[in-house]
Write a protein that holds these residues in place. Structure first.
Motif, short mmCIF file in Angstrom:
data_model
loop_
_atom_site.label_atom_id
_atom_site.label_comp_id
_atom_site.label_asym_id
_atom_site.label_seq_id
_atom_site.Cartn_x
_atom_site.Cartn_y
_atom_site.Cartn_z
N VAL A 14 0.80 -1.13 -0.02
CA VAL A 14 -0.04 -0.26 0.01
C VAL A 14 0.88 1.15 0.09
CG1 VAL A 14 -1.61 1.39 1.28
CG2 VAL A 14 -2.05 -1.07 1.01
N ASN A 15 2.00 1.15 0.97
CA ASN A 15 2.71 2.54 0.84
C ASN A 15 3.43 2.83 -0.39
OD1 ASN A 15 2.21 3.30 3.42
ND2 ASN A 15 3.95 1.69 4.41
N GLN A 16 4.01 1.56 -1.18
CA GLN A 16 4.66 1.78 -2.64
C GLN A 16 3.48 2.36 -3.33
OE1 GLN A 16 8.10 1.65 -3.18
NE2 GLN A 16 6.94 2.34 -5.06
N LYS A 17 2.24 1.80 -3.57
CA LYS A 17 1.21 2.18 -4.43
C LYS A 17 1.05 3.77 -4.13
CE LYS A 17 -0.90 -2.05 -5.61
NZ LYS A 17 -2.26 -2.84 -5.28
N MET A 18 0.90 4.01 -2.74
CA MET A 18 0.69 5.51 -2.46
C MET A 18 1.97 6.49 -2.92
SD MET A 18 -2.47 5.55 -1.33
CE MET A 18 -2.90 7.01 -0.51
N ASN A 19 3.14 6.02 -2.60
CA ASN A 19 4.22 6.73 -3.42
C ASN A 19 4.08 6.91 -4.67
OD1 ASN A 19 5.24 7.42 -0.71
ND2 ASN A 19 6.43 5.38 -0.67
N ASP A 20 3.72 5.82 -5.47
CA ASP A 20 3.76 5.96 -7.02
C ASP A 20 2.68 6.73 -7.28
OD1 ASP A 20 5.53 4.00 -7.02
OD2 ASP A 20 4.26 2.26 -7.63
N LEU A 21 1.60 7.08 -6.76
CA LEU A 21 0.38 7.65 -6.99
C LEU A 21 1.00 9.36 -6.66
CD1 LEU A 21 -2.68 5.95 -5.63
CD2 LEU A 21 -2.46 6.51 -7.96
N LYS A 22 1.57 9.44 -5.55
CA LYS A 22 2.00 10.84 -5.20
C LYS A 22 2.86 11.11 -6.43
CE LYS A 22 4.63 11.02 -2.00
NZ LYS A 22 5.48 11.02 -0.71
N ASP A 23 3.88 10.52 -6.91
CA ASP A 23 4.76 10.72 -7.87
C ASP A 23 4.21 10.92 -9.46
OD1 ASP A 23 6.72 10.75 -5.93
OD2 ASP A 23 7.31 8.66 -6.52
N THR A 24 3.07 10.38 -9.59
CA THR A 24 2.54 10.48 -11.01
C THR A 24 0.75 10.46 -10.70
OG1 THR A 24 4.13 8.83 -11.77
CG2 THR A 24 2.39 9.24 -13.20
N LEU A 25 0.68 11.63 -10.74
CA LEU A 25 -0.85 12.03 -10.50
C LEU A 25 -1.80 11.06 -11.56
CD1 LEU A 25 -0.70 15.60 -9.26
CD2 LEU A 25 -0.90 13.41 -7.76
N THR A 26 -1.43 11.14 -12.49
CA THR A 26 -2.45 10.52 -13.66
C THR A 26 -2.34 9.01 -13.85
OG1 THR A 26 -0.79 10.91 -15.59
CG2 THR A 26 -2.28 12.71 -15.00
N LEU A 27 -1.46 8.59 -12.85
CA LEU A 27 -1.22 7.25 -12.87
C LEU A 27 -2.58 6.29 -12.21
CD1 LEU A 27 0.51 4.63 -13.44
CD2 LEU A 27 1.58 5.12 -11.07
#
Length: 58
Positions: A14-27
């Protein structure tokens, strides 16, 4: 209830997914129901009826 090590592993995902979302808002990332729950997607924070009535002007 999940074992602690399973829950820790799920929390890491979950933490990795949230970090990915934070870095790429359109993901667009899919979350399992357990992951979404850990991420706070189902947190109930609406006002109660009493709180809404108490806050009304009138």
């Amino acid at each position: 209830m999940k074992l602690n090590n399973e829950k820790d592993a799920l929390l890491d995902v979950v933490n990795q997914k949230m970090n990915d979302l934070k870095d790429t808002l359109t993901l667009s990332i899919e979350f399992s129901p357990d992951e979404a729950d850990l991420a706070g997607a189902f947190k109930e924070d609406a006002l109660s009826v009493q709180d809404a009535e108490d806050s009304s002007i009138g």
